[in-house]
Enzyme design. Structure first.
Site, PDB file in Angstrom:
ATOM      1  N   ASP A   1     -10.190  14.128   0.668  1.00 28.79           N
ATOM      2  CA  ASP A   1     -10.007  15.062   1.776  1.00 28.79           C
ATOM      3  C   ASP A   1     -11.294  15.825   2.098  1.00 28.79           C
ATOM      4  OD1 ASP A   1      -7.355  14.352   1.682  1.00 28.79           O
ATOM      5  OD2 ASP A   1      -6.583  16.375   1.340  1.00 28.79           O
TER       6      ASP A   1
ATOM      7  N   HIS B   1     -11.382  15.255  -3.493  1.00 26.77           N
ATOM      8  CA  HIS B   1     -12.164  15.774  -2.367  1.00 26.77           C
ATOM      9  C   HIS B   1     -13.588  15.244  -2.435  1.00 26.77           C
ATOM     10  CE1 HIS B   1      -8.809  18.621  -2.770  1.00 26.77           C
ATOM     11  NE2 HIS B   1      -8.979  18.873  -1.481  1.00 26.77           N
TER      12      HIS B   1
END
Length: 265
Positions: free
Chosen positions: A60, A206
């Site tokens: 993400d 991430h």
């Protein structure tokens, strides 16, 4: 003569607030799917449960020129492809990097236009932002994204409906590396991911510190080879959501249809 008692100030206030409370409940109620146990049990497709011999690897908050290229190189070295949930505002800034993600064989997905928390209902804005992000990704990489993961996993009824209108399928996760904190280390990210990851799971990591502690992506990058090794030693292949075999159950289909019919949420 005694006058009949009228409604108290408290009663009038409650009557005025009741519609507001109802709208708020409709808006934020579906966000209870943020709870991992709830969605894994009742909404496995939303949780990202797929083939039992496969792990979906997802990232993400990118693309970020300071960090994402390191992940792309590491994934090349590992022979692994993943799904990158990108922010529209970052795609506009770094279209060449977005294109590079796709050209290296990875899957692009939508994380929203900005990384915000949708506490207030804004259905028109939510739809416009998702449609704009889909179009921006397509313009940069020549591919239309299929998946949507809202920032913080907060899937309100308005954002669920907006995803449907933008042609996107919401998918959250079954495990994460808790890699957004300043205290994260490669060992802690690997251990946290492994504690909940099972065959058929979707892992949230991430590739950027866009909405996290500065430099925390280095812990994720350091943990990545070990996480992939752990999966392979368990007999699990690692790849993008597109190869994961995620299927929506009847409950999720009904929930999406309900969200699509909510107005003002």
């Amino acid at each position: 003569m005694t006058r009949p008692l009228g409604p108290s100030a408290g009663g009038r206030a409650a009557a005025l607030l009741a519609p507001v409370a109802a709208v708020a409940a409709v808006h934020i109620g579906p966000a209870a799917t943020w709870l991992p146990g709830l969605r894994r049990r009742f909404l496995p497709g939303l949780a990202g449960v797929g083939r039992p011999d496969h792990i979906a690897l997802t990232f993400d908050d990118g693309p970020d020129p300071g960090s994402t290229p390191h992940f792309l190189d590491a994934l090349d070295d590992l022979g692994v492809r993943a799904t990158f949930f990108v922010l529209g505002e970052n795609v506009v800034r770094y279209p060449a990097l977005t294109r590079d993600i796709a050209e290296r064989g990875h899957e692009l997905a939508v994380h929203g236009w900005i990384h915000d928390r949708p506490w207030l209902p804004a259905p028109a804005r939510d739809t416009a932002d998702l449609v704009r992000t889909v179009d921006t990704v397509h313009d940069a990489a020549g591919r239309r994204p299929r998946w949507y993961r809202p920032p913080y996993g907060i899937l309100t009824s308005g954002r669920w409906a907006a995803a449907r209108r933008a042609g996107l399928r919401p998918v959250l996760w079954t495990a994460w590396g808790e890699d957004w904190t300043a205290r994260a280390t490669p060992a802690s990210v690997r251990a946290r991911a492994g504690a909940e990851l099972r065959g058929g799971g979707t892992l949230l990591l991430h590739d950027s510190d866009h909405a996290a502690a500065v430099g925390c992506w280095r812990a994720t990058l350091g943990a990545l080879p070990g996480i992939v090794d752990d999966c392979r030693e368990a007999g699990l292949s690692v790849g993008p959501l597109g190869e994961h075999g995620v299927e929506a159950g009847a409950e999720e289909t009904a929930a999406r249809e309900a969200a699509g019919g909510v107005r003002g949420a």
